[in-house]
Design a protein around this motif. Structure first.
Motif, PDB file in Angstrom:
ATOM      1  N   TYR A  47      -4.737  -2.389  -0.212  1.00 40.88           N
ATOM      2  CA  TYR A  47      -5.347  -1.794   0.977  1.00 40.88           C
ATOM      3  C   TYR A  47      -5.738  -0.348   0.685  1.00 40.88           C
ATOM      4  O   TYR A  47      -5.033   0.354  -0.057  1.00 40.88           O
ATOM      5  N   VAL A  48      -6.831   0.083   1.274  1.00 40.78           N
ATOM      6  CA  VAL A  48      -7.253   1.472   1.122  1.00 40.78           C
ATOM      7  C   VAL A  48      -6.266   2.368   1.858  1.00 40.78           C
ATOM      8  O   VAL A  48      -5.876   2.082   3.000  1.00 40.78           O
ATOM      9  N   SER A  49      -5.843   3.428   1.194  1.00 44.61           N
ATOM     10  CA  SER A  49      -4.922   4.397   1.800  1.00 44.61           C
ATOM     11  C   SER A  49      -5.568   5.779   1.757  1.00 44.61           C
ATOM     12  O   SER A  49      -6.568   5.982   1.058  1.00 44.61           O
ATOM     13  N   PRO A  50      -5.018   6.760   2.474  1.00 51.00           N
ATOM     14  CA  PRO A  50      -5.595   8.102   2.441  1.00 51.00           C
ATOM     15  C   PRO A  50      -5.682   8.713   1.046  1.00 51.00           C
ATOM     16  O   PRO A  50      -6.504   9.594   0.808  1.00 51.00           O
ATOM     17  N   ARG A  51      -4.854   8.213   0.116  1.00 53.14           N
ATOM     18  CA  ARG A  51      -4.859   8.788  -1.228  1.00 53.14           C
ATOM     19  C   ARG A  51      -5.311   7.817  -2.310  1.00 53.14           C
ATOM     20  O   ARG A  51      -5.427   8.210  -3.477  1.00 53.14           O
ATOM     21  N   GLY A  52      -5.570   6.560  -1.959  1.00 50.35           N
ATOM     22  CA  GLY A  52      -6.010   5.620  -2.988  1.00 50.35           C
ATOM     23  C   GLY A  52      -5.940   4.186  -2.532  1.00 50.35           C
ATOM     24  O   GLY A  52      -6.609   3.776  -1.584  1.00 50.35           O
ATOM     25  N   LEU A  53      -5.097   3.401  -3.200  1.00 48.52           N
ATOM     26  CA  LEU A  53      -4.876   1.999  -2.857  1.00 48.52           C
ATOM     27  C   LEU A  53      -3.378   1.753  -2.801  1.00 48.52           C
ATOM     28  O   LEU A  53      -2.612   2.340  -3.569  1.00 48.52           O
ATOM     29  N   THR A  54      -2.957   0.854  -1.926  1.00 49.82           N
ATOM     30  CA  THR A  54      -1.534   0.593  -1.752  1.00 49.82           C
ATOM     31  C   THR A  54      -1.263  -0.895  -1.597  1.00 49.82           C
ATOM     32  O   THR A  54      -2.122  -1.653  -1.126  1.00 49.82           O
ATOM     33  N   ASP A  68       1.770   2.533  -4.989  1.00 44.47           N
ATOM     34  CA  ASP A  68       0.588   3.251  -4.517  1.00 44.47           C
ATOM     35  C   ASP A  68      -0.191   3.853  -5.678  1.00 44.47           C
ATOM     36  O   ASP A  68       0.389   4.565  -6.517  1.00 44.47           O
ATOM     37  N   PHE A  69      -1.487   3.577  -5.707  1.00 45.21           N
ATOM     38  CA  PHE A  69      -2.388   4.320  -6.581  1.00 45.21           C
ATOM     39  C   PHE A  69      -2.797   5.588  -5.837  1.00 45.21           C
ATOM     40  O   PHE A  69      -3.329   5.518  -4.730  1.00 45.21           O
ATOM     41  N   ASP A  70      -2.572   6.721  -6.445  1.00 44.54           N
ATOM     42  CA  ASP A  70      -2.944   8.012  -5.870  1.00 44.54           C
ATOM     43  C   ASP A  70      -4.095   8.572  -6.698  1.00 44.54           C
ATOM     44  O   ASP A  70      -3.897   9.072  -7.805  1.00 44.54           O
ATOM     45  N   PHE A  71      -5.313   8.458  -6.143  1.00 47.67           N
ATOM     46  CA  PHE A  71      -6.495   8.920  -6.867  1.00 47.67           C
ATOM     47  C   PHE A  71      -6.833  10.375  -6.551  1.00 47.67           C
ATOM     48  O   PHE A  71      -7.907  10.849  -6.906  1.00 47.67           O
ATOM     49  N   ILE A  72      -5.913  11.062  -5.897  1.00 50.99           N
ATOM     50  CA  ILE A  72      -6.047  12.506  -5.670  1.00 50.99           C
ATOM     51  C   ILE A  72      -5.168  13.257  -6.676  1.00 50.99           C
ATOM     52  O   ILE A  72      -5.633  14.146  -7.387  1.00 50.99           O
ATOM     53  N   ALA A  73      -3.884  12.880  -6.746  1.00 55.68           N
ATOM     54  CA  ALA A  73      -2.984  13.457  -7.753  1.00 55.68           C
ATOM     55  C   ALA A  73      -3.057  12.708  -9.078  1.00 55.68           C
ATOM     56  O   ALA A  73      -2.491  13.148 -10.077  1.00 55.68           O
ATOM     57  N   HIS A  74      -3.726  11.550  -9.094  1.00 57.39           N
ATOM     58  CA  HIS A  74      -3.909  10.719 -10.288  1.00 57.39           C
ATOM     59  C   HIS A  74      -2.566  10.294 -10.875  1.00 57.39           C
ATOM     60  O   HIS A  74      -2.225  10.560 -12.031  1.00 57.39           O
ATOM     61  N   SER A  85      12.600   6.358  -6.395  1.00 63.33           N
ATOM     62  CA  SER A  85      11.153   6.351  -6.626  1.00 63.33           C
ATOM     63  C   SER A  85      10.881   6.682  -8.085  1.00 63.33           C
ATOM     64  O   SER A  85      11.682   7.355  -8.746  1.00 63.33           O
ATOM     65  N   GLN A  86       9.760   6.208  -8.566  1.00 65.06           N
ATOM     66  CA  GLN A  86       9.304   6.483  -9.924  1.00 65.06           C
ATOM     67  C   GLN A  86       7.788   6.677  -9.885  1.00 65.06           C
ATOM     68  O   GLN A  86       7.112   6.136  -9.005  1.00 65.06           O
ATOM     69  N   SER A  87       7.279   7.429 -10.845  1.00 60.10           N
ATOM     70  CA  SER A  87       5.836   7.668 -10.928  1.00 60.10           C
ATOM     71  C   SER A  87       5.384   7.612 -12.377  1.00 60.10           C
ATOM     72  O   SER A  87       6.169   7.859 -13.297  1.00 60.10           O
ATOM     73  N   LEU A  88       4.126   7.284 -12.581  1.00 54.17           N
ATOM     74  CA  LEU A  88       3.509   7.390 -13.890  1.00 54.17           C
ATOM     75  C   LEU A  88       2.115   7.967 -13.730  1.00 54.17           C
ATOM     76  O   LEU A  88       1.483   7.823 -12.678  1.00 54.17           O
ATOM     77  N   LYS A  89       1.637   8.636 -14.753  1.00 55.12           N
ATOM     78  CA  LYS A  89       0.373   9.340 -14.662  1.00 55.12           C
ATOM     79  C   LYS A  89      -0.805   8.407 -14.936  1.00 55.12           C
ATOM     80  O   LYS A  89      -0.715   7.485 -15.749  1.00 55.12           O
ATOM     81  N   LEU A  90      -1.905   8.678 -14.241  1.00 56.01           N
ATOM     82  CA  LEU A  90      -3.165   7.976 -14.466  1.00 56.01           C
ATOM     83  C   LEU A  90      -4.070   8.899 -15.279  1.00 56.01           C
ATOM     84  O   LEU A  90      -4.404   9.998 -14.844  1.00 56.01           O
ATOM     85  N   GLN A 141     -14.799  10.575 -11.174  1.00 57.55           N
ATOM     86  CA  GLN A 141     -15.438   9.338 -10.715  1.00 57.55           C
ATOM     87  C   GLN A 141     -14.521   8.554  -9.792  1.00 57.55           C
ATOM     88  O   GLN A 141     -14.967   7.966  -8.801  1.00 57.55           O
ATOM     89  N   MET A 142     -13.223   8.539 -10.084  1.00 55.25           N
ATOM     90  CA  MET A 142     -12.295   7.827  -9.200  1.00 55.25           C
ATOM     91  C   MET A 142     -12.140   8.538  -7.863  1.00 55.25           C
ATOM     92  O   MET A 142     -11.968   7.891  -6.820  1.00 55.25           O
ATOM     93  N   GLU A 143     -12.217   9.863  -7.871  1.00 54.15           N
ATOM     94  CA  GLU A 143     -12.175  10.600  -6.608  1.00 54.15           C
ATOM     95  C   GLU A 143     -13.383  10.260  -5.743  1.00 54.15           C
ATOM     96  O   GLU A 143     -13.261  10.059  -4.526  1.00 54.15           O
ATOM     97  N   LEU A 144     -14.561  10.176  -6.359  1.00 52.00           N
ATOM     98  CA  LEU A 144     -15.769   9.803  -5.621  1.00 52.00           C
ATOM     99  C   LEU A 144     -15.663   8.369  -5.095  1.00 52.00           C
ATOM    100  O   LEU A 144     -16.019   8.084  -3.944  1.00 52.00           O
ATOM    101  N   PHE A 145     -15.185   7.475  -5.948  1.00 53.18           N
ATOM    102  CA  PHE A 145     -15.062   6.078  -5.549  1.00 53.18           C
ATOM    103  C   PHE A 145     -14.085   5.935  -4.387  1.00 53.18           C
ATOM    104  O   PHE A 145     -14.338   5.190  -3.433  1.00 53.18           O
ATOM    105  N   HIS A 146     -12.967   6.654  -4.449  1.00 51.51           N
ATOM    106  CA  HIS A 146     -11.987   6.581  -3.372  1.00 51.51           C
ATOM    107  C   HIS A 146     -12.564   7.121  -2.072  1.00 51.51           C
ATOM    108  O   HIS A 146     -12.352   6.545  -1.000  1.00 51.51           O
TER     109      HIS A 146
END
Length: 307
Positions: A47-54, A68-74, A85-90, A141-146
């Motif tokens: 689903y589209v979320s304020p920061r990416g996809l969830t 959650d994919f965060d296309f703002i913080a990548h 919680s855990q995170s990995l970088k895009l 490009q991912m920021e624009l797409f989001h």
């Protein structure tokens, strides 16, 4: 950005999309493996979320987790109801690297899920663990797409609200990497022939077990190198493609059996939201009228809310 709708250039976006689509397939398959089956494969979507996809919340034993994919913080975030919680970088990294680290991070949260570790709906089904080919990630490009997805999700959500019959959520299918919303007539459909690459026919047949009018957004392909909106129905009446639709830039592809409208035509319109809404409404009317849907029973008038 024009009218707050960002530019999307397929030639600049395509390599990143090819990689991110495979990343979303991995995450989507985690949801697929842990959720109960929901009609028409609605349990697998993002689903589209304020920061990416969830994924939204996924039940797991006596806990719940969300990816959650965060296309703002990548970054990709895994949040668990138990507090961990855990995170990995895009970044420009291979699918194999993403796959390995994601499951390592999940193991740290004591989440253990088995998936079918190869892509679906793609001609080239390289196992995720061995895919060293796809490794592009352009942050801009991912920021624009989001940003485009956020705008489109809002229009799709408003369109969905005008229907009282069965209707899907506005959701993101990682198989084809498209955002879609689907309306149903309520009647069963003829058996679908299947035929999608690396996709079981029985899954396709269950997805199209009932008559539908569906619309969505898709980033394009080498055969059609333009981000675009599409609309189709199943089954497809012979005169569906001959129906008048708006805006004037919309067109019907006999080869695909669908109406299309380029994203750039929406972006360049004086009112992009209204232009996209016209496309959604007129293509639905084309499907409903040619398919002889009971529109009086299926549609709802919410104009009283504006009084």
């Amino acid at each position: 950005m024009k009218n707050n709708w960002p530019p999307l250039d397929y030639t600049r976006l395509k390599d990143t999309v090819s990689t991110v689509q495979l990343w979303t397939q991995i995450v989507g398959k985690i949801r697929l493996s842990t959720m109960p089956w929901l009609n028409h494969s609605w349990h697998v979507t993002l689903y589209v979320s304020p920061r990416g996809l969830t994924t939204h919340g996924i039940p797991y034993g006596d806990r719940s987790f969300q990816i959650d994919f965060d296309f703002i913080a990548h970054q990709l975030h895994i949040h668990c109801s138990s507090g961990g919680s855990q995170s990995l970088k895009l970044y420009p990294r291979t699918v194999a690297s993403f796959y390995k680290e994601l499951f390592e991070k999940m193991a740290l949260l004591d989440i253990h899920v088995k998936i079918y570790a190869k892509p679906n709906e793609l001609e080239q089904a390289i196992p995720f663990a061995g895919d060293e080919i796809h490794k592009s990630y352009d942050k801009h490009q991912m920021e624009l797409f989001h940003k485009a997805l956020l705008n489109i999700d809002g229009v799709f959500t408003n369109f969905r609200a005008k229907f009282s019959g069965k209707c899907s959520p506005v959701h993101f299918f990682w198989g084809a990497f498209d955002l879609a919303v689907t309306r149903f007539s309520g009647r069963r459909a003829p058996l679908h022939p299947g035929g999608a690459p690396n996709m079981p026919d029985d899954v396709m047949q269950e997805a199209y077990s009932h008559e539908v009018s569906s619309a969505g957004f898709w980033p394009g392909s080498e055969q059609f190198p333009h981000p675009a909106f599409y609309a189709y129905c199943y089954p497809t009446p012979a005169d569906f493609g001959q129906q008048p639709v708006k805006p004037a830039e919309a067109f019907y592809s006999n080869e695909m059996g669908e109406f299309f409208l380029k994203y750039e035509d929406v972006r360049n319109a004086a009112n992009p939201e209204q232009t996209l809404t016209e496309f959604l409404e007129t293509t639905y009317i084309a499907a409903a009228n040619t398919g002889k849907w009971d529109r009086d029973a299926l549609e709802c008038d919410l104009s009283w809310l504006q009084k």
